[in-house]
Write an enzyme that holds these catalytic residues in place. Structure first.
Site, PDB file in Angstrom:
ATOM      1  N   ASP A 132      41.944  42.372  30.342  1.00 31.15           N
ATOM      2  CA  ASP A 132      41.053  43.435  30.835  1.00 31.15           C
ATOM      3  C   ASP A 132      41.889  44.578  31.386  1.00 31.15           C
ATOM      4  O   ASP A 132      43.044  44.375  31.802  1.00 31.15           O
ATOM      5  CB  ASP A 132      40.165  42.899  31.965  1.00 31.15           C
ATOM      6  CG  ASP A 132      39.234  41.799  31.492  1.00 31.15           C
ATOM      7  OD1 ASP A 132      38.976  41.723  30.278  1.00 31.15           O
ATOM      8  OD2 ASP A 132      38.773  41.028  32.354  1.00 31.15           O
TER       9      ASP A 132
HETATM   10  N1  URA Z   1      40.113  36.383  31.993  1.00 29.35           N
HETATM   11  C1  URA Z   1      39.546  37.507  32.491  1.00 29.35           C
HETATM   12  O1  URA Z   1      38.498  37.463  33.123  1.00 29.35           O
HETATM   13  N2  URA Z   1      40.171  38.664  32.253  1.00 29.35           N
HETATM   14  C2  URA Z   1      41.329  38.776  31.597  1.00 29.35           C
HETATM   15  O2  URA Z   1      41.861  39.866  31.445  1.00 29.35           O
HETATM   16  C3  URA Z   1      41.912  37.595  31.097  1.00 29.35           C
HETATM   17  C4  URA Z   1      41.282  36.404  31.299  1.00 29.35           C
END
Ligand code: URA
Length: 250
Positions: free
Chosen positions: A102
């Site tokens: 993310d």
């Molecule tokens: N899980 C999440 O919630 N976000 C990420 O970026 C990676 C794993």
């Protein structure tokens, strides 16, 4: 890259000529004749010869420590991407990120030109382990550890596979922990904690399969070491196309 493409490109052969080289048994990997034209070849790991002549093709591999605020994509209209971290001399066409973090997540991203490798590392049946460092806005308890071990069910009903939660520091309004997963659902870690009534306030991926961030600074990147490439060998050679190939190396 597929061995047939490497031969066509490096030896400038027609498709027909390339096929003839295989049919005559003139194509060898690490000294052994190979029949499978789909074999994923990389000169970091394989010595490819055609009629005794060495043919080289090197894929590229970078380990990036993504800062929060950067997107895991090749292009973005608003935010900087992990490729903006690259010095132009290290960037080349064909590089892509294996999986996504993310925008607000930090940590390890593998960037490579090796297409089949990404497919293998992300395939659900391969169950490649990812480890995250997490901070949440509440006290984590042994109940949470048990819920992760049993298999979290997201709000909405999606069932996760069992995961390992290791508590590090637990206070009333802030806890730190490590989470280890072998699947990759969208926003998985955040949703797992939400299902336990906690909000993730910091998230960093520290390991992906055999790859570890170790001392790489946030925003930094480095080429994979040859020992790391060796650890990726099963994923480079383990594709369906290569499964028949390994037995086809006679
Ligand atoms: N899980 C999440 O919630 N976000 C990420 O970026 C990676 C794993």
């Amino acid at each position: 890259m597929r061995i047939d493409k490497v031969i066509e490109m490096q030896l400038q052969t027609s498709r027909k000529e390339m096929k003839r080289l295989f049919a005559k048994g003139l194509v060898c990997v690490n000294g052994q004749m190979i029949r499978n034209q789909a074999f994923n070849v990389d000169s970091h790991l394989h010595q490819l010869t055609v009629n005794g002549q060495l043919i080289e093709w090197y894929e590229r591999y970078w380990l990036v420590n993504k800062p929060a605020g950067y997107v895991t994509a090749n292009h973005d209209k608003v935010a900087p991407t992990i490729f903006d971290l690259f010095d132009p001399k290290d960037f080349s066409e064909g590089l892509y990120a294996v999986g996504r973090l993310d925008r607000d997540t930090e940590g390890l991203v593998l960037v490579t030109s090796n297409g089949p490798l990404g497919f293998q590392l992300l395939h659900p049946t391969k169950k490649v382990e990812k480890i995250y460092q997490v901070r949440v806005n509440a006290r984590l308890t042994s109940d949470d550890v048990r819920a992760f071990a049993t298999g979290i069910v997201f709000h909405g009903g999606v069932q996760c596979q069992p995961a390992k939660l290791v508590l590090q520091v637990c206070h009333e309004k802030e806890s730190w922990a490590l989470v280890s997963l072998s699947e990759g659902k969208f926003h998985q870690v955040k949703k797992m904690f939400l299902a336990c009534g906690k909000k993730v306030t910091f998230l960093k991926r520290i390991a992906f399969g055999p790859l570890k961030l170790r001392g790489l600074p946030v925003g930094g990147y480095r080429p994979l070491a040859s020992a790391e490439l060796e650890q990726l060998r099963p994923f480079i050679e383990g594709g369906r196309s290569n499964a028949t190939v390994s037995s086809a190396i006679v």
